[in-house]
Design a protein around this motif. Structure first.
Motif, PDB file in Angstrom:
ATOM      1  N   ARG A  96       0.817  -1.215   0.000  1.00 52.60           N
ATOM      2  CA  ARG A  96       0.000   0.000   0.000  1.00 52.60           C
ATOM      3  C   ARG A  96       0.858   1.275   0.000  1.00 52.60           C
ATOM      4  O   ARG A  96       0.342   2.372  -0.191  1.00 52.60           O
ATOM      5  CB  ARG A  96      -0.937   0.010   1.204  1.00 52.60           C
ATOM      6  N   THR A  97       2.141   1.119   0.240  1.00 52.72           N
ATOM      7  CA  THR A  97       3.006   2.306   0.209  1.00 52.72           C
ATOM      8  C   THR A  97       3.630   2.496  -1.173  1.00 52.72           C
ATOM      9  O   THR A  97       4.336   3.469  -1.402  1.00 52.72           O
ATOM     10  CB  THR A  97       4.149   2.208   1.250  1.00 52.72           C
ATOM     11  N   THR A  98       3.404   1.541  -2.075  1.00 49.35           N
ATOM     12  CA  THR A  98       3.997   1.643  -3.410  1.00 49.35           C
ATOM     13  C   THR A  98       3.062   2.413  -4.353  1.00 49.35           C
ATOM     14  O   THR A  98       1.855   2.481  -4.095  1.00 49.35           O
ATOM     15  CB  THR A  98       4.259   0.236  -4.009  1.00 49.35           C
ATOM     16  N   PRO A  99       3.620   2.949  -5.429  1.00 44.12           N
ATOM     17  CA  PRO A  99       2.763   3.739  -6.340  1.00 44.12           C
ATOM     18  C   PRO A  99       2.008   2.883  -7.366  1.00 44.12           C
ATOM     19  O   PRO A  99       1.606   3.386  -8.399  1.00 44.12           O
ATOM     20  CB  PRO A  99       3.774   4.657  -7.036  1.00 44.12           C
ATOM     21  N   ILE A 100       1.839   1.617  -7.068  1.00 42.58           N
ATOM     22  CA  ILE A 100       1.154   0.722  -8.012  1.00 42.58           C
ATOM     23  C   ILE A 100      -0.285   0.479  -7.537  1.00 42.58           C
ATOM     24  O   ILE A 100      -0.486  -0.063  -6.442  1.00 42.58           O
ATOM     25  CB  ILE A 100       1.892  -0.644  -8.121  1.00 42.58           C
TER      26      ILE A 100
END
Lengths: 243, 306
Positions: A96-100
């Protein structure tokens, strides 16, 4: 989605499932080898002297179906590899911290499911083509339909198992729930189907393929609906925030 | 003007238009038995903010809300000048989070993590990542499961710092590490902050680390922020007054945060050292630490404690 993202996520899922895929390959190869040896034995070995047609039919059916099902075991390997491993660590939170966006993760996962579904069917058909040649049978539409039906059932199992694993955060709990539901359906099906009268058919293999192929249209609809609903469900589960 | 030039200018303009790397106003989240109550604070750009509180104070809940891992019941969060939900994925390209446990599958090694992260972040730099690995003496081919806790944390930090993140959010990342590793990690953060557009929010209950490195500190307790500001100002304004019980009786309740009553005297935490000194010139006020400030604020409702 960027091509590099696509490649990286595909690689990740495949890498996580590598061990399970290897085990499945060994099981499939063992099944193929055993099947070929048994069928060769029917032609030129000890089993040639086996005269009971029922026993012959049952052995033949077993060695034909087991590797066909094992060929689709790659789908379970994906669940056991990626979905289960993700539950054990903080990856879900980190993801959830990734930009995907979640839909990309789901897209990659479902593309892989589809890929291994097709690979499973092709492996099954290759195996059956060889074994049918050895046993003097011909590959007809019912064989293709039967393989497709079994493959779809396994795909449905896999999709539901994966969603339940994500929901329960446990493969054991998901597997138990799935078995309970499908077991119940099976008991209902058996109890409501009139028993076949008389002895087992002489051509048991042909009979089983004919029977299974008859369910193909229903299985195809259920398969497509489950696959689409599964994709949507997975996207929603990935989007779901912690409480 | 070429499109590349336009993009550069646009990016710079966006970068210039925020003062605070992180801005939280009125953040609220209700649970059964715990409420994150109207939390507000800011992390000015180019600073490291220590986010301090005891276990269960609401630090992780706040960080989860910042990262949109949980849904807040109310309040506003802006990261790098943008709303954290409306621009979620755009923002997440420019931030990094570090948790207390490594969140990557332990069958991977550093080379494999590089392969994964190249796909996750547009600005991922494999050179930066491998530089960090060399600097931290981290093996490239050793699986994560074979690394020590300190190595795992350094690996996680290396991944966090290799995609040009402008804001680093750390949740208890130094907890459980030995002082040597913690010191190495603090050095990394000092380097990271040499770029004045970078900022860090560092949640911890190890106040000694924050004392060394933080520019600003926010204290949280029972879901409420009770103190937030620049560390030097907080340490300058607060003081520990050591006096006898008799002297303590003369101090008005509104002049102190709380007081620790011991066998041989009373230690009183005051928030306005200069004011208290003017009001009670005979009492000597000593310097205090972040740990003491936290301790006395946590006991503020009791007033007197031992």
């Amino acid at each position: 989605m960027r091509a590099s993202t696509w490649k990286a996520l595909l690689w990740r899922e495949q890498s996580l499932a590598k061990k399970q895929m290897l085990i499945n390959t060994v099981l499939f190869a063992a099944g193929v080898l055993l099947g070929l040896l048994v069928l060769l034995s029917f032609r030129i070995g000890n089993l040639r002297s086996l005269e009971e047609p029922e026993m012959r039919g049952m052995i033949e059916a077993m060695v034909l179906f087991y590797p066909s099902i094992a060929a689709l075991g790659y789908l379970f390997a994906l669940v056991e590899g990626a979905a289960v491993k993700d539950e054990g660590i903080g990856w879900r939170r980190f993801r959830r911290t990734t930009p995907i966006p979640p839909v990309c993760y789901a897209l990659v996962n479902y593309s892989l499911l589809l890929f291994w579904f097709v690979v499973g069917i092709l492996l099954s058909l290759c195996y059956l083509a060889v074994t049918f040649l050895l046993s003097g049978r011909t590959m007809d539409a019912n064989v293709l339909g039967g393989v497709a039906t079994v493959a779809i059932v396994i795909l449905v199992f896999t999709v539901v198992l994966q969603l339940l694993t994500m929901l329960y955060h446990s493969l054991d709990k998901a597997g138990f729930t799935l078995m309970a539901v499908f077991g119940g359906c099976w008991v209902y099906f058996v109890s409501t189907t009139p028993p076949t009268e008389g002895d087992l058919p002489a051509d048991l293999v042909g009979y089983v393929f004919d029977k299974i192929a008859g369910f193909l249209p229903v299985a195809a609809v259920i398969g497509i609906v489950t696959y689409a609903a599964g994709f949507l469900g997975m996207t929603l589960l990935l989007q779901r925030r912690e409480k | 003007m070429k499109s590349g030039e336009k993009d550069t200018i646009k990016t710079e303009a966006v970068e210039e238009c925020y003062e605070n790397a992180l801005e939280i106003q009125g953040l609220t989240k209700k649970y059964d038995g715990f409420t994150l109550d109207n939390v507000s604070f800011s992390v000015p750009r180019g600073t490291i903010m220590g986010f301090v509180g005891q276990n269960g104070a609401g630090k992780t809940t706040t960080i989860k809300a910042i990262l949109n891992i949980i849904k807040a019941d109310g309040g506003m969060i802006r990261i790098l000048g943008k709303d954290h939900i409306a621009h979620e994925y755009e923002i997440k390209e420019q931030i990094a989070a570090v948790f207390d446990e490594i969140p990557f599958q332990d069958c991977f090694n550093a080379i494999q993590l590089n392969r994964l992260f190249e796909g996750l972040y547009v600005n991922w730099s494999r050179e930066t990542f491998f530089d960090y690995l060399d600097r931290f003496n981290l093996p490239r081919k050793k699986k994560i499961k074979a690394l020590s806790k300190g190595m795992k944390m350094k690996l996680q930090i290396a991944t966090a710092l290799s995609h040009g993140a402008k804001l680093l959010i750390m949740d208890e990342a130094t907890t459980g590490l030995d002082p040597i590793v913690r010191s190495e990690i603090l050095d990394i953060f000092r380097d990271y902050l040499k770029d004045e557009t970078n900022s860090i929010l560092m949640s911890s209950h190890i106040t000694s680390d924050l004392e060394k490195i933080a520019d600003a500190v926010t204290f949280i307790d029972k879901g409420k922020v009770y103190l937030s500001g620049y560390k030097d100002e907080l340490l300058e304004n607060h003081g520990l007054l050591k006096c006898s019980r008799k002297d303590f009786q003369s101090i008005a309740r509104e002049d102190y945060i709380s007081a620790r009553v011991g066998d041989y005297g009373v230690e009183v935490m005051v928030a306005d050292k200069a004011g208290v000194h003017a009001k009670y010139p005979s009492l000597i006020c000593e310097k205090t630490t972040l740990e003491e400030i936290m301790l006395y604020y946590v006991n503020r409702e009791k007033g007197e404690w031992s």
